[in-house]
Design a protein around this motif. Structure first.
Motif, PDB file in Angstrom:
ATOM      1  N   PRO A  16      36.509  -0.047  70.336  1.00  0.00           N
ATOM      2  CA  PRO A  16      35.999   0.625  69.111  1.00  0.00           C
ATOM      3  C   PRO A  16      35.861  -0.197  67.812  1.00  0.00           C
ATOM      4  O   PRO A  16      36.158  -1.075  67.677  1.00  0.00           O
ATOM      5  CB  PRO A  16      37.182   1.793  68.784  1.00  0.00           C
ATOM      6  N   PRO A  17      34.768   0.562  67.197  1.00  0.00           N
ATOM      7  CA  PRO A  17      34.619  -0.368  65.774  1.00  0.00           C
ATOM      8  C   PRO A  17      35.905  -0.531  65.074  1.00  0.00           C
ATOM      9  O   PRO A  17      36.699   0.315  64.999  1.00  0.00           O
ATOM     10  CB  PRO A  17      33.774   0.841  64.951  1.00  0.00           C
ATOM     11  N   GLY A  18      35.861  -1.702  64.360  1.00  0.00           N
ATOM     12  CA  GLY A  18      37.003  -1.966  63.713  1.00  0.00           C
ATOM     13  C   GLY A  18      37.954  -2.513  64.388  1.00  0.00           C
ATOM     14  O   GLY A  18      39.163  -2.952  63.980  1.00  0.00           O
ATOM     15  N   ARG A  48      22.307  -8.964  74.395  1.00  0.00           N
ATOM     16  CA  ARG A  48      21.139  -8.123  73.798  1.00  0.00           C
ATOM     17  C   ARG A  48      20.627  -7.231  74.898  1.00  0.00           C
ATOM     18  O   ARG A  48      20.376  -6.150  74.373  1.00  0.00           O
ATOM     19  CB  ARG A  48      20.141  -9.005  73.554  1.00  0.00           C
ATOM     20  N   THR A  49      20.486  -7.438  76.185  1.00  0.00           N
ATOM     21  CA  THR A  49      20.110  -6.610  77.107  1.00  0.00           C
ATOM     22  C   THR A  49      20.863  -5.355  77.276  1.00  0.00           C
ATOM     23  O   THR A  49      20.423  -4.294  77.535  1.00  0.00           O
ATOM     24  CB  THR A  49      19.756  -7.251  78.512  1.00  0.00           C
ATOM     25  N   GLU A  50      22.227  -5.569  77.518  1.00  0.00           N
ATOM     26  CA  GLU A  50      23.101  -4.388  77.389  1.00  0.00           C
ATOM     27  C   GLU A  50      23.704  -3.631  76.346  1.00  0.00           C
ATOM     28  O   GLU A  50      24.708  -3.152  76.245  1.00  0.00           O
ATOM     29  CB  GLU A  50      24.279  -5.086  78.335  1.00  0.00           C
ATOM     30  N   GLN A  51      23.256  -4.247  75.153  1.00  0.00           N
ATOM     31  CA  GLN A  51      23.605  -4.097  73.792  1.00  0.00           C
ATOM     32  C   GLN A  51      25.043  -3.944  73.292  1.00  0.00           C
ATOM     33  O   GLN A  51      25.538  -2.796  73.336  1.00  0.00           O
ATOM     34  CB  GLN A  51      22.888  -2.482  73.469  1.00  0.00           C
ATOM     35  N   LEU A  52      25.776  -5.100  73.825  1.00  0.00           N
ATOM     36  CA  LEU A  52      27.108  -5.279  73.883  1.00  0.00           C
ATOM     37  C   LEU A  52      27.677  -5.474  72.395  1.00  0.00           C
ATOM     38  O   LEU A  52      26.784  -6.021  71.519  1.00  0.00           O
ATOM     39  CB  LEU A  52      27.700  -6.252  74.638  1.00  0.00           C
ATOM     40  N   PRO A  53      28.783  -4.883  71.989  1.00  0.00           N
ATOM     41  CA  PRO A  53      29.250  -5.004  70.519  1.00  0.00           C
ATOM     42  C   PRO A  53      30.070  -6.688  70.722  1.00  0.00           C
ATOM     43  O   PRO A  53      31.296  -6.581  70.515  1.00  0.00           O
ATOM     44  CB  PRO A  53      30.270  -3.980  70.280  1.00  0.00           C
ATOM     45  N   TRP A  54      29.217  -7.550  70.791  1.00  0.00           N
ATOM     46  CA  TRP A  54      29.708  -8.845  70.866  1.00  0.00           C
ATOM     47  C   TRP A  54      30.671  -9.441  69.988  1.00  0.00           C
ATOM     48  O   TRP A  54      31.515 -10.262  70.130  1.00  0.00           O
ATOM     49  CB  TRP A  54      28.372  -9.919  71.133  1.00  0.00           C
ATOM     50  N   HIS A  55      30.473  -8.932  68.860  1.00  0.00           N
ATOM     51  CA  HIS A  55      31.111  -9.378  67.622  1.00  0.00           C
ATOM     52  C   HIS A  55      32.462  -8.975  67.744  1.00  0.00           C
ATOM     53  O   HIS A  55      33.292  -9.567  66.889  1.00  0.00           O
ATOM     54  CB  HIS A  55      30.523  -8.897  66.334  1.00  0.00           C
ATOM     55  N   ARG A  56      33.032  -8.123  68.417  1.00  0.00           N
ATOM     56  CA  ARG A  56      34.206  -7.588  68.529  1.00  0.00           C
ATOM     57  C   ARG A  56      35.266  -8.651  69.680  1.00  0.00           C
ATOM     58  O   ARG A  56      36.301  -8.124  69.906  1.00  0.00           O
ATOM     59  CB  ARG A  56      34.502  -6.110  69.183  1.00  0.00           C
ATOM     60  N   VAL A  57      34.652  -9.512  70.132  1.00  0.00           N
ATOM     61  CA  VAL A  57      35.265 -10.394  70.850  1.00  0.00           C
ATOM     62  C   VAL A  57      35.594 -11.781  70.090  1.00  0.00           C
ATOM     63  O   VAL A  57      34.651 -12.378  69.789  1.00  0.00           O
ATOM     64  CB  VAL A  57      34.480 -10.699  72.071  1.00  0.00           C
ATOM     65  N   LEU A  58      36.763 -12.145  70.292  1.00  0.00           N
ATOM     66  CA  LEU A  58      37.330 -13.377  69.339  1.00  0.00           C
ATOM     67  C   LEU A  58      37.989 -14.291  70.463  1.00  0.00           C
ATOM     68  O   LEU A  58      38.467 -14.051  71.238  1.00  0.00           O
ATOM     69  CB  LEU A  58      38.085 -13.008  68.013  1.00  0.00           C
ATOM     70  N   ASN A  59      38.251 -15.356  69.846  1.00  0.00           N
ATOM     71  CA  ASN A  59      39.105 -16.479  70.576  1.00  0.00           C
ATOM     72  C   ASN A  59      40.699 -16.126  70.358  1.00  0.00           C
ATOM     73  O   ASN A  59      41.056 -14.902  69.729  1.00  0.00           O
ATOM     74  CB  ASN A  59      38.957 -17.737  70.347  1.00  0.00           C
ATOM     75  N   ALA A  60      41.590 -16.682  71.239  1.00  0.00           N
ATOM     76  CA  ALA A  60      42.890 -16.150  71.333  1.00  0.00           C
ATOM     77  C   ALA A  60      43.749 -16.307  70.107  1.00  0.00           C
ATOM     78  O   ALA A  60      44.744 -15.710  69.998  1.00  0.00           O
ATOM     79  CB  ALA A  60      43.599 -17.227  72.342  1.00  0.00           C
ATOM     80  N   GLU A  78      32.719  -3.352  59.844  1.00  0.00           N
ATOM     81  CA  GLU A  78      33.454  -2.305  60.268  1.00  0.00           C
ATOM     82  C   GLU A  78      34.755  -1.977  59.771  1.00  0.00           C
ATOM     83  O   GLU A  78      35.796  -1.092  60.261  1.00  0.00           O
ATOM     84  CB  GLU A  78      33.566  -2.458  61.803  1.00  0.00           C
ATOM     85  N   GLY A  79      35.236  -2.702  58.593  1.00  0.00           N
ATOM     86  CA  GLY A  79      36.352  -2.581  57.920  1.00  0.00           C
ATOM     87  C   GLY A  79      37.436  -3.757  58.145  1.00  0.00           C
ATOM     88  O   GLY A  79      38.601  -3.423  57.738  1.00  0.00           O
ATOM     89  N   VAL A  80      37.076  -4.529  58.909  1.00  0.00           N
ATOM     90  CA  VAL A  80      37.958  -5.530  59.429  1.00  0.00           C
ATOM     91  C   VAL A  80      38.008  -6.343  58.114  1.00  0.00           C
ATOM     92  O   VAL A  80      37.154  -7.012  57.340  1.00  0.00           O
ATOM     93  CB  VAL A  80      37.357  -6.429  60.637  1.00  0.00           C
ATOM     94  N   LEU A  90      45.314 -10.671  64.432  1.00  0.00           N
ATOM     95  CA  LEU A  90      45.323  -9.903  65.971  1.00  0.00           C
ATOM     96  C   LEU A  90      46.401  -8.656  65.935  1.00  0.00           C
ATOM     97  O   LEU A  90      46.059  -7.744  66.536  1.00  0.00           O
ATOM     98  CB  LEU A  90      45.356 -10.897  67.152  1.00  0.00           C
ATOM     99  N   SER A  91      47.307  -8.990  65.341  1.00  0.00           N
ATOM    100  CA  SER A  91      48.272  -7.844  65.163  1.00  0.00           C
ATOM    101  C   SER A  91      47.954  -6.460  64.654  1.00  0.00           C
ATOM    102  O   SER A  91      48.522  -5.464  65.000  1.00  0.00           O
ATOM    103  CB  SER A  91      49.726  -8.318  64.795  1.00  0.00           C
ATOM    104  N   ARG A  92      47.033  -6.538  63.763  1.00  0.00           N
ATOM    105  CA  ARG A  92      46.510  -5.650  63.088  1.00  0.00           C
ATOM    106  C   ARG A  92      45.390  -4.889  63.866  1.00  0.00           C
ATOM    107  O   ARG A  92      45.009  -3.839  63.746  1.00  0.00           O
ATOM    108  CB  ARG A  92      46.281  -6.009  61.672  1.00  0.00           C
ATOM    109  N   TYR A  93      44.409  -5.912  64.203  1.00  0.00           N
ATOM    110  CA  TYR A  93      42.881  -5.354  64.758  1.00  0.00           C
ATOM    111  C   TYR A  93      42.600  -5.394  66.298  1.00  0.00           C
ATOM    112  O   TYR A  93      42.028  -4.665  66.698  1.00  0.00           O
ATOM    113  CB  TYR A  93      41.915  -6.118  64.153  1.00  0.00           C
ATOM    114  N   GLN A  94      43.683  -5.928  66.902  1.00  0.00           N
ATOM    115  CA  GLN A  94      43.691  -6.054  68.678  1.00  0.00           C
ATOM    116  C   GLN A  94      43.860  -4.866  69.118  1.00  0.00           C
ATOM    117  O   GLN A  94      44.919  -4.308  68.725  1.00  0.00           O
ATOM    118  CB  GLN A  94      44.538  -7.359  69.020  1.00  0.00           C
ATOM    119  N   VAL A  95      42.906  -4.528  70.042  1.00  0.00           N
ATOM    120  CA  VAL A  95      43.287  -3.202  70.902  1.00  0.00           C
ATOM    121  C   VAL A  95      44.293  -3.194  71.802  1.00  0.00           C
ATOM    122  O   VAL A  95      44.588  -4.348  72.314  1.00  0.00           O
ATOM    123  CB  VAL A  95      41.857  -2.882  71.666  1.00  0.00           C
TER     124      VAL A  95
END
Length: 95
Positions: A16-18, A48-60, A78-80, A90-95
Motif C-alpha cells: 500500500p501507499p506509504g 514500467r511494463t507492469e506499472q509496479l510501485p518499485w519505489h516501495r521496495v528497499l534494502n534490508a 506518500e507520507g514516508v 522499517l519498524s514504522r513503515y514495513q508491511v
C-alpha cells in the motif's frame, strides 16, 4: 512469466501507499527467501511494463539502494519520513 516472477509482481502490487517491503521480504513471500537479488532484477526489468510501485521496495536496512532522489521523493509524497537522507524506519513503515 515464470511462477516466481508472477508472485513477485503480485506482492509488489499489494504494497500500500506509504508502506514498504524489503527485497528479501518480497523474495520470502514469493517462496524463495534467497532470491532478493532476483527480486531486484524483476523490478528493474518489469517496473514500467507492469506499472509496479518499485519505489516501495528497499534494502534490508531500510535504505534506498538506487542513486538519485526519485525513490525518496516518491515515498515522501506518500507520507514516508526519512530518518536520514536515505534511510527510513522499517519498524514504522514495513508491511
Amino acid at each position: 512469466m515464470n511462477p516466481f516472477t508472477l508472485k513477485v509482481v503480485q506482492i509488489i502490487r499489494s504494497i500500500p501507499p506509504g508502506r514498504v517491503m524489503t527485497y528479501g521480504q518480497v523474495a520470502r513471500l514469493a517462496g524463495n527467501p534467497r532470491a532478493a537479488r532476483q527480486v531486484a532484477r524483476i523490478l528493474h526489468s518489469l517496473s514500467r511494463t507492469e506499472q509496479l510501485p518499485w519505489h516501495r521496495v528497499l534494502n534490508a536496512k531500510g535504505a534506498i539502494s538506487l542513486e538519485g532522489e526519485e525513490q525518496q521523493l516518491a515515498l515522501e509524497a506518500e507520507g514516508v519520513v526519512f530518518d536520514r537522507a536515505d534511510k527510513l524506519s522499517l519498524s514504522r513503515y514495513q508491511v
